[in-house]
Design a protein around this motif. Structure first.
Motif, PDB file in Angstrom:
ATOM      1  N   SER A  73      41.710  51.640  36.643  1.00  0.00           N
ATOM      2  CA  SER A  73      40.287  51.711  37.026  1.00  0.00           C
ATOM      3  C   SER A  73      40.100  51.290  38.483  1.00  0.00           C
ATOM      4  O   SER A  73      39.331  51.897  39.223  1.00  0.00           O
ATOM      5  N   LYS A  74      40.839  50.279  38.918  1.00  0.00           N
ATOM      6  CA  LYS A  74      40.645  49.776  40.294  1.00  0.00           C
ATOM      7  C   LYS A  74      41.316  50.682  41.319  1.00  0.00           C
ATOM      8  O   LYS A  74      40.818  50.837  42.433  1.00  0.00           O
ATOM      9  N   ALA A  75      42.456  51.299  40.964  1.00  0.00           N
ATOM     10  CA  ALA A  75      43.067  52.289  41.869  1.00  0.00           C
ATOM     11  C   ALA A  75      42.098  53.453  42.063  1.00  0.00           C
ATOM     12  O   ALA A  75      41.958  53.985  43.177  1.00  0.00           O
ATOM     13  N   ALA A  76      41.420  53.835  40.999  1.00  0.00           N
ATOM     14  CA  ALA A  76      40.458  54.939  41.095  1.00  0.00           C
ATOM     15  C   ALA A  76      39.254  54.539  41.953  1.00  0.00           C
ATOM     16  O   ALA A  76      38.723  55.360  42.704  1.00  0.00           O
ATOM     17  N   VAL A  77      38.835  53.291  41.845  1.00  0.00           N
ATOM     18  CA  VAL A  77      37.722  52.813  42.692  1.00  0.00           C
ATOM     19  C   VAL A  77      38.112  52.927  44.170  1.00  0.00           C
ATOM     20  O   VAL A  77      37.309  53.344  45.014  1.00  0.00           O
ATOM     21  N   ILE A  78      39.351  52.577  44.493  1.00  0.00           N
ATOM     22  CA  ILE A  78      39.820  52.653  45.884  1.00  0.00           C
ATOM     23  C   ILE A  78      39.798  54.108  46.362  1.00  0.00           C
ATOM     24  O   ILE A  78      39.325  54.406  47.466  1.00  0.00           O
ATOM     25  N   ALA A  79      40.249  55.031  45.518  1.00  0.00           N
ATOM     26  CA  ALA A  79      40.237  56.456  45.888  1.00  0.00           C
ATOM     27  C   ALA A  79      38.808  56.974  46.022  1.00  0.00           C
ATOM     28  O   ALA A  79      38.501  57.762  46.929  1.00  0.00           O
ATOM     29  N   LEU A  80      37.943  56.527  45.132  1.00  0.00           N
ATOM     30  CA  LEU A  80      36.534  56.931  45.185  1.00  0.00           C
ATOM     31  C   LEU A  80      35.899  56.498  46.505  1.00  0.00           C
ATOM     32  O   LEU A  80      35.230  57.286  47.189  1.00  0.00           O
ATOM     33  N   ALA A 117      37.234  46.144  44.453  1.00  0.00           N
ATOM     34  CA  ALA A 117      38.379  46.701  43.723  1.00  0.00           C
ATOM     35  C   ALA A 117      39.207  45.516  43.213  1.00  0.00           C
ATOM     36  O   ALA A 117      38.662  44.550  42.682  1.00  0.00           O
ATOM     37  N   SER A 118      40.513  45.556  43.412  1.00  0.00           N
ATOM     38  CA  SER A 118      41.391  44.451  43.008  1.00  0.00           C
ATOM     39  C   SER A 118      42.789  44.752  43.535  1.00  0.00           C
ATOM     40  O   SER A 118      43.159  45.932  43.675  1.00  0.00           O
ATOM     41  N   VAL A 119      43.568  43.705  43.754  1.00  0.00           N
ATOM     42  CA  VAL A 119      44.974  43.949  44.094  1.00  0.00           C
ATOM     43  C   VAL A 119      45.687  44.674  42.947  1.00  0.00           C
ATOM     44  O   VAL A 119      46.701  45.329  43.160  1.00  0.00           O
ATOM     45  N   ALA A 120      45.110  44.568  41.739  1.00  0.00           N
ATOM     46  CA  ALA A 120      45.699  45.284  40.596  1.00  0.00           C
ATOM     47  C   ALA A 120      45.654  46.794  40.803  1.00  0.00           C
ATOM     48  O   ALA A 120      46.433  47.524  40.184  1.00  0.00           O
ATOM     49  N   GLY A 121      44.765  47.267  41.668  1.00  0.00           N
ATOM     50  CA  GLY A 121      44.704  48.696  41.983  1.00  0.00           C
ATOM     51  C   GLY A 121      45.725  49.111  43.027  1.00  0.00           C
ATOM     52  O   GLY A 121      45.881  50.299  43.297  1.00  0.00           O
ATOM     53  N   LEU A 122      46.423  48.144  43.600  1.00  0.00           N
ATOM     54  CA  LEU A 122      47.380  48.417  44.676  1.00  0.00           C
ATOM     55  C   LEU A 122      48.824  48.149  44.270  1.00  0.00           C
ATOM     56  O   LEU A 122      49.746  48.724  44.824  1.00  0.00           O
ATOM     57  N   ARG A 123      49.034  47.192  43.354  1.00  0.00           N
ATOM     58  CA  ARG A 123      50.397  46.899  42.928  1.00  0.00           C
ATOM     59  C   ARG A 123      50.464  46.950  41.401  1.00  0.00           C
ATOM     60  O   ARG A 123      49.460  46.768  40.724  1.00  0.00           O
ATOM     61  N   ALA A 124      51.634  47.206  40.898  1.00  0.00           N
ATOM     62  CA  ALA A 124      51.784  47.424  39.460  1.00  0.00           C
ATOM     63  C   ALA A 124      51.397  46.186  38.663  1.00  0.00           C
ATOM     64  O   ALA A 124      51.747  45.065  39.038  1.00  0.00           O
ATOM     65  N   ARG A 125      50.670  46.380  37.582  1.00  0.00           N
ATOM     66  CA  ARG A 125      50.334  45.309  36.646  1.00  0.00           C
ATOM     67  C   ARG A 125      50.572  45.847  35.236  1.00  0.00           C
ATOM     68  O   ARG A 125      49.687  46.435  34.634  1.00  0.00           O
ATOM     69  N   GLY A 126      51.795  45.646  34.743  1.00  0.00           N
ATOM     70  CA  GLY A 126      52.164  46.193  33.437  1.00  0.00           C
ATOM     71  C   GLY A 126      51.347  45.631  32.292  1.00  0.00           C
ATOM     72  O   GLY A 126      51.225  46.260  31.235  1.00  0.00           O
ATOM     73  N   SER A 127      50.756  44.465  32.500  1.00  0.00           N
ATOM     74  CA  SER A 127      49.954  43.861  31.435  1.00  0.00           C
ATOM     75  C   SER A 127      48.475  44.229  31.564  1.00  0.00           C
ATOM     76  O   SER A 127      47.651  43.758  30.783  1.00  0.00           O
ATOM     77  N   MET A 128      48.148  45.046  32.567  1.00  0.00           N
ATOM     78  CA  MET A 128      46.740  45.433  32.778  1.00  0.00           C
ATOM     79  C   MET A 128      46.684  46.911  33.175  1.00  0.00           C
ATOM     80  O   MET A 128      46.145  47.261  34.226  1.00  0.00           O
ATOM     81  N   ILE A 129      47.237  47.779  32.338  1.00  0.00           N
ATOM     82  CA  ILE A 129      47.343  49.199  32.697  1.00  0.00           C
ATOM     83  C   ILE A 129      45.953  49.806  32.904  1.00  0.00           C
ATOM     84  O   ILE A 129      45.699  50.491  33.905  1.00  0.00           O
ATOM     85  N   THR A 130      45.045  49.524  31.998  1.00  0.00           N
ATOM     86  CA  THR A 130      43.708  50.132  32.092  1.00  0.00           C
ATOM     87  C   THR A 130      42.963  49.601  33.305  1.00  0.00           C
ATOM     88  O   THR A 130      42.381  50.359  34.091  1.00  0.00           O
TER      89      THR A 130
END
Ligand SMILES: NC(=O)c1ccc[n+]([C@@H]2O[C@H](COP(=O)([O-])OP(=O)(O)OC[C@H]3O[C@@H](n4cnc5c(N)ncnc54)[C@H](OP(=O)(O)O)[C@@H]3O)[C@@H](O)[C@H]2O)c1
Length: 251
Positions: free
Chosen positions: A161-168, A144-157
Protein backbone atom coordinates in the motif's frame (compact mmCIF):
# COMPACT_ATOMS: atom_id res chain seq x y z
CA UNK A 1 12.37 33.46 7.18
CA UNK A 2 8.84 34.04 8.48
CA UNK A 3 7.63 31.57 11.06
CA UNK A 4 4.10 32.31 9.75
CA UNK A 5 4.95 30.99 6.29
CA UNK A 6 1.52 29.34 5.80
CA UNK A 7 -0.50 32.40 6.91
CA UNK A 8 -3.84 32.61 5.11
CA UNK A 9 -3.70 29.02 3.84
CA UNK A 10 -6.26 26.31 4.59
CA UNK A 11 -4.87 22.84 5.36
CA UNK A 12 -6.76 19.55 5.44
CA UNK A 13 -4.98 16.82 7.40
CA UNK A 14 -6.49 13.35 7.09
CA UNK A 15 -5.97 11.29 10.24
CA UNK A 16 -5.37 14.57 12.09
CA UNK A 17 -6.86 13.29 15.32
CA UNK A 18 -3.82 11.33 16.48
CA UNK A 19 -0.13 10.61 16.02
CA UNK A 20 1.71 12.05 13.03
CA UNK A 21 -1.48 13.72 11.78
CA UNK A 22 -2.00 15.57 15.06
CA UNK A 23 1.64 16.70 15.23
CA UNK A 24 1.28 17.92 11.63
CA UNK A 25 -1.86 19.90 12.50
CA UNK A 26 0.06 21.65 15.28
CA UNK A 27 3.11 22.38 13.11
CA UNK A 28 0.96 23.85 10.32
CA UNK A 29 -1.10 25.85 12.82
CA UNK A 30 2.12 27.23 14.27
CA UNK A 31 3.02 28.37 10.74
CA UNK A 32 -0.29 30.27 10.48
CA UNK A 33 -2.56 27.87 8.54
CA UNK A 34 -6.25 27.19 9.23
CA UNK A 35 -6.60 23.49 10.04
CA UNK A 36 -9.26 20.92 9.18
CA UNK A 37 -8.73 17.86 11.38
CA UNK A 38 -10.09 14.70 9.79
CA UNK A 39 -10.82 11.60 11.86
CA UNK A 40 -12.53 8.24 11.37
CA UNK A 41 -14.15 7.46 14.71
CA UNK A 42 -12.15 8.91 17.60
CA UNK A 43 -14.02 12.17 18.10
CA UNK A 44 -12.44 12.78 21.50
CA UNK A 45 -8.94 12.70 20.00
CA UNK A 46 -10.04 14.98 17.14
CA UNK A 47 -11.53 17.45 19.63
CA UNK A 48 -8.25 17.42 21.57
CA UNK A 49 -6.29 18.21 18.38
CA UNK A 50 -8.71 21.08 17.61
CA UNK A 51 -8.25 22.45 21.15
CA UNK A 52 -4.45 22.27 20.81
CA UNK A 53 -4.60 24.04 17.42
CA UNK A 54 -6.85 26.76 18.80
CA UNK A 55 -4.45 27.26 21.69
CA UNK A 56 -1.93 28.31 19.02
CA UNK A 57 -4.40 31.03 17.89
CA UNK A 58 -5.24 29.21 14.67
CA UNK A 59 -8.70 28.46 13.29
CA UNK A 60 -9.66 24.79 13.33
CA UNK A 61 -12.54 22.44 12.64
CA UNK A 62 -12.95 18.70 12.87
CA UNK A 63 -14.48 16.67 10.10
CA UNK A 64 -15.42 13.02 10.38
CA UNK A 65 -14.94 10.91 7.23
CA UNK A 66 -13.74 7.44 6.36
CA UNK A 67 -11.08 8.30 3.77
CA UNK A 68 -11.80 5.07 1.87
CA UNK A 69 -15.40 6.20 1.16
CA UNK A 70 -15.71 8.39 -1.98
CA UNK A 71 -18.94 10.12 -0.87
CA UNK A 72 -17.61 10.79 2.62
CA UNK A 73 -14.40 12.31 1.20
CA UNK A 74 -16.35 14.50 -1.21
CA UNK A 75 -18.62 15.70 1.64
CA UNK A 76 -15.55 16.30 3.83
CA UNK A 77 -13.88 18.59 1.29
CA UNK A 78 -17.14 20.52 0.73
CA UNK A 79 -17.55 20.98 4.50
CA UNK A 80 -13.99 22.26 4.88
CA UNK A 81 -14.43 24.68 1.98
CA UNK A 82 -17.67 26.04 3.49
CA UNK A 83 -16.11 26.70 6.90
CA UNK A 84 -12.40 27.41 6.29
CA UNK A 85 -12.23 28.16 2.54
CA UNK A 86 -10.66 26.29 -0.39
CA UNK A 87 -8.08 23.65 0.49
CA UNK A 88 -4.56 24.95 -0.34
CA UNK A 89 -2.60 22.30 1.56
CA UNK A 90 -3.42 18.60 1.84
CA UNK A 91 -1.67 16.11 4.08
CA UNK A 92 -2.80 12.48 3.85
CA UNK A 93 -1.82 10.87 7.14
CA UNK A 94 -4.82 8.58 7.78
CA UNK A 95 -3.65 5.00 7.70
CA UNK A 96 -3.72 1.56 9.25
CA UNK A 97 -0.96 -1.02 9.73
CA UNK A 98 -0.57 -4.54 10.98
CA UNK A 99 2.04 -7.25 11.13
CA UNK A 100 0.96 -10.51 9.48
CA UNK A 101 2.66 -13.74 8.46
CA UNK A 102 1.98 -14.71 4.83
CA UNK A 103 0.21 -17.86 6.04
CA UNK A 104 -2.35 -15.71 7.87
CA UNK A 105 -3.08 -13.26 5.06
CA UNK A 106 -6.75 -12.87 4.14
CA UNK A 107 -8.04 -11.23 0.98
CA UNK A 108 -10.62 -9.19 2.95
CA UNK A 109 -7.84 -7.76 5.10
CA UNK A 110 -5.71 -6.98 2.03
CA UNK A 111 -8.66 -5.16 0.44
CA UNK A 112 -9.43 -3.13 3.58
CA UNK A 113 -5.83 -2.01 4.12
CA UNK A 114 -5.47 -0.98 0.48
CA UNK A 115 -8.81 0.81 0.75
CA UNK A 116 -7.72 2.92 3.74
CA UNK A 117 -4.05 3.47 2.85
CA UNK A 118 -4.25 3.75 -0.96
CA UNK A 119 -7.86 4.71 -1.82
CA UNK A 120 -7.66 6.89 1.29
CA UNK A 121 -4.79 8.81 -0.32
CA UNK A 122 -6.19 8.81 -3.88
CA UNK A 123 -9.65 10.09 -2.94
CA UNK A 124 -8.61 13.22 -0.96
CA UNK A 125 -5.96 14.06 -3.59
CA UNK A 126 -8.52 13.81 -6.39
CA UNK A 127 -11.10 15.76 -4.38
CA UNK A 128 -8.84 18.81 -3.94
CA UNK A 129 -6.71 18.90 -7.09
CA UNK A 130 -9.21 20.55 -9.48
CA UNK A 131 -9.71 23.50 -7.13
CA UNK A 132 -5.95 23.79 -6.63
CA UNK A 133 -5.37 23.72 -10.40
CA UNK A 134 -8.08 26.34 -10.99
CA UNK A 135 -6.55 28.65 -8.35
CA UNK A 136 -3.00 27.94 -9.56
CA UNK A 137 -1.69 26.85 -6.17
CA UNK A 138 -1.61 23.62 -4.21
CA UNK A 139 0.76 21.68 -2.00
CA UNK A 140 0.23 18.00 -1.14
CA UNK A 141 2.21 15.72 1.16
CA UNK A 142 1.35 12.04 1.45
CA UNK A 143 2.59 10.09 4.44
CA UNK A 144 4.10 6.89 3.05
CA UNK A 145 6.53 4.69 5.01
CA UNK A 146 9.99 3.19 4.72
CA UNK A 147 8.01 -0.06 4.38
CA UNK A 148 7.15 1.15 0.86
CA UNK A 149 10.85 1.41 0.01
CA UNK A 150 12.45 -1.66 1.58
CA UNK A 151 11.21 -5.21 1.91
CA UNK A 152 9.03 -6.04 4.92
CA UNK A 153 8.17 -9.73 4.78
CA UNK A 154 5.98 -9.43 7.86
CA UNK A 155 3.97 -6.53 6.38
CA UNK A 156 3.30 -7.51 2.75
CA UNK A 157 -0.03 -5.68 2.50
CA UNK A 158 1.13 -2.55 4.29
CA UNK A 159 4.37 -2.34 2.28
CA UNK A 160 2.45 -2.74 -0.97
CA UNK A 161 0.00 0.00 0.00
CA UNK A 162 2.81 2.44 0.84
CA UNK A 163 4.84 1.65 -2.31
CA UNK A 164 1.69 2.44 -4.27
CA UNK A 165 1.24 5.72 -2.37
CA UNK A 166 4.79 6.71 -3.41
CA UNK A 167 4.01 5.91 -7.07
CA UNK A 168 0.71 7.78 -6.85
CA UNK A 169 2.35 10.91 -5.44
CA UNK A 170 5.17 10.85 -7.98
CA UNK A 171 2.77 10.43 -10.90
CA UNK A 172 0.44 13.16 -9.61
CA UNK A 173 3.43 15.49 -9.21
CA UNK A 174 4.10 15.26 -12.94
CA UNK A 175 0.45 15.40 -13.92
CA UNK A 176 -0.52 18.35 -11.67
CA UNK A 177 2.61 20.47 -12.20
CA UNK A 178 3.67 23.21 -12.25
CA UNK A 179 1.12 24.82 -9.92
CA UNK A 180 0.76 21.88 -7.54
CA UNK A 181 3.71 20.19 -5.83
CA UNK A 182 3.21 16.65 -4.50
CA UNK A 183 5.71 14.88 -2.25
CA UNK A 184 5.82 12.02 0.25
CA UNK A 185 7.36 11.68 3.66
CA UNK A 186 8.45 8.12 4.46
CA UNK A 187 8.83 7.73 8.23
CA UNK A 188 10.60 4.92 10.01
CA UNK A 189 9.15 3.75 13.30
CA UNK A 190 7.50 6.66 15.14
CA UNK A 191 6.17 6.76 18.70
CA UNK A 192 2.41 6.85 18.07
CA UNK A 193 -0.41 4.40 18.78
CA UNK A 194 0.46 2.69 15.49
CA UNK A 195 4.16 2.63 16.33
CA UNK A 196 3.49 1.13 19.77
CA UNK A 197 1.41 -1.66 18.22
CA UNK A 198 4.53 -3.49 16.96
CA UNK A 199 5.55 -4.27 20.55
CA UNK A 200 8.52 -3.50 22.76
CA UNK A 201 10.92 -6.07 21.27
CA UNK A 202 10.50 -4.80 17.70
CA UNK A 203 10.77 -1.17 18.86
CA UNK A 204 14.08 -2.00 20.55
CA UNK A 205 15.41 -3.84 17.48
CA UNK A 206 14.51 -1.02 15.09
CA UNK A 207 16.00 1.56 17.46
CA UNK A 208 19.22 -0.46 17.64
CA UNK A 209 19.40 -0.69 13.83
CA UNK A 210 18.94 3.07 13.33
CA UNK A 211 22.04 5.26 12.98
CA UNK A 212 20.47 7.56 15.58
CA UNK A 213 19.83 4.64 17.99
CA UNK A 214 16.21 5.53 18.68
CA UNK A 215 12.77 5.62 17.06
CA UNK A 216 11.26 8.93 15.93
CA UNK A 217 8.77 11.38 17.41
CA UNK A 218 5.67 12.52 15.50
CA UNK A 219 6.86 16.14 15.74
CA UNK A 220 9.98 15.19 13.75
CA UNK A 221 7.81 13.95 10.87
CA UNK A 222 5.59 17.05 11.12
CA UNK A 223 8.67 19.24 10.56
CA UNK A 224 9.43 17.37 7.32
CA UNK A 225 5.82 17.83 6.19
CA UNK A 226 5.94 21.55 6.98
CA UNK A 227 9.16 21.91 4.97
CA UNK A 228 7.65 20.14 1.95
CA UNK A 229 4.47 22.27 2.10
CA UNK A 230 6.41 25.51 2.45
CA UNK A 231 8.30 27.52 -0.16
CA UNK A 232 11.54 26.44 1.48
CA UNK A 233 11.16 23.34 -0.73
CA UNK A 234 10.06 25.32 -3.80
CA UNK A 235 12.07 23.22 -6.32
CA UNK A 236 11.05 19.84 -4.88
CA UNK A 237 8.20 17.75 -6.25
CA UNK A 238 7.55 14.06 -6.87
CA UNK A 239 10.04 13.11 -4.16
CA UNK A 240 9.99 10.88 -1.10
CA UNK A 241 11.70 12.32 1.95
CA UNK A 242 12.89 9.55 4.27
CA UNK A 243 12.96 10.31 8.00
CA UNK A 244 13.93 7.11 9.79
CA UNK A 245 17.05 7.78 11.81
CA UNK A 246 19.16 6.21 9.05
CA UNK A 247 17.69 2.73 9.02
CA UNK A 248 16.34 2.48 5.46
CA UNK A 249 19.87 2.68 4.12
CA UNK A 250 20.56 -0.81 5.49
CA UNK A 251 20.50 -3.59 2.83
N1 LIG B 1 3.84 5.34 13.46
C1 LIG B 1 4.72 4.82 12.64
O1 LIG B 1 5.69 4.14 13.05
C2 LIG B 1 4.60 5.07 11.15
C3 LIG B 1 5.70 4.75 10.34
C4 LIG B 1 5.63 4.96 8.98
C5 LIG B 1 4.47 5.47 8.43
N2 LIG B 1 3.41 5.77 9.23
C6 LIG B 1 2.21 6.30 8.59
O2 LIG B 1 1.89 7.54 9.16
C7 LIG B 1 0.49 7.75 9.11
C8 LIG B 1 -0.01 8.12 10.50
O3 LIG B 1 0.31 7.05 11.38
P1 LIG B 1 0.24 7.24 12.97
O4 LIG B 1 1.36 6.47 13.53
O5 LIG B 1 0.05 8.65 13.30
O6 LIG B 1 -1.10 6.40 13.25
P2 LIG B 1 -2.10 6.44 14.50
O7 LIG B 1 -1.50 7.11 15.66
O8 LIG B 1 -2.60 5.04 14.61
O9 LIG B 1 -3.29 7.37 13.93
C9 LIG B 1 -4.02 6.93 12.82
C10 LIG B 1 -4.84 8.08 12.31
O10 LIG B 1 -5.50 7.67 11.10
C11 LIG B 1 -6.90 7.86 11.25
N3 LIG B 1 -7.61 6.87 10.45
C12 LIG B 1 -7.47 5.51 10.44
N4 LIG B 1 -8.31 4.95 9.55
C13 LIG B 1 -9.00 5.97 8.97
C14 LIG B 1 -10.02 6.05 8.00
N5 LIG B 1 -10.51 4.96 7.40
N6 LIG B 1 -10.50 7.28 7.66
C15 LIG B 1 -10.01 8.41 8.25
N7 LIG B 1 -9.05 8.40 9.20
C16 LIG B 1 -8.56 7.19 9.55
C17 LIG B 1 -7.16 7.73 12.73
O11 LIG B 1 -8.40 8.36 13.06
P3 LIG B 1 -9.16 8.02 14.49
O12 LIG B 1 -8.38 8.77 15.55
O13 LIG B 1 -10.54 8.56 14.29
O14 LIG B 1 -9.10 6.54 14.66
C18 LIG B 1 -5.94 8.46 13.29
O15 LIG B 1 -6.11 9.87 13.20
C19 LIG B 1 -0.12 6.47 8.55
O16 LIG B 1 -0.36 6.63 7.17
C20 LIG B 1 0.98 5.44 8.78
O17 LIG B 1 0.91 4.38 7.88
C21 LIG B 1 3.45 5.58 10.57
Amino acid sequence: MSTRELEGRTALVTGGSRGIGRATCLALAGAGARIAVNFAGNQQAAAETVAQVEALDAEAMMVKADVSDPDAVSDMVKAVERVLGPVDLLVTSAGVASVEHHAEMKFEHWRRMLAVNLDGTYLPVMAVKDGMLARGYGRIVCIASVAGLRARGSMITYSTSKAAVIALARSCAESFGPSIRVNCVAPGLISTDMGASVGAAVIQRLADEAFLKRIGRPEEIAECVLFLLSERSSFTTGQTFVADGGRVTLP
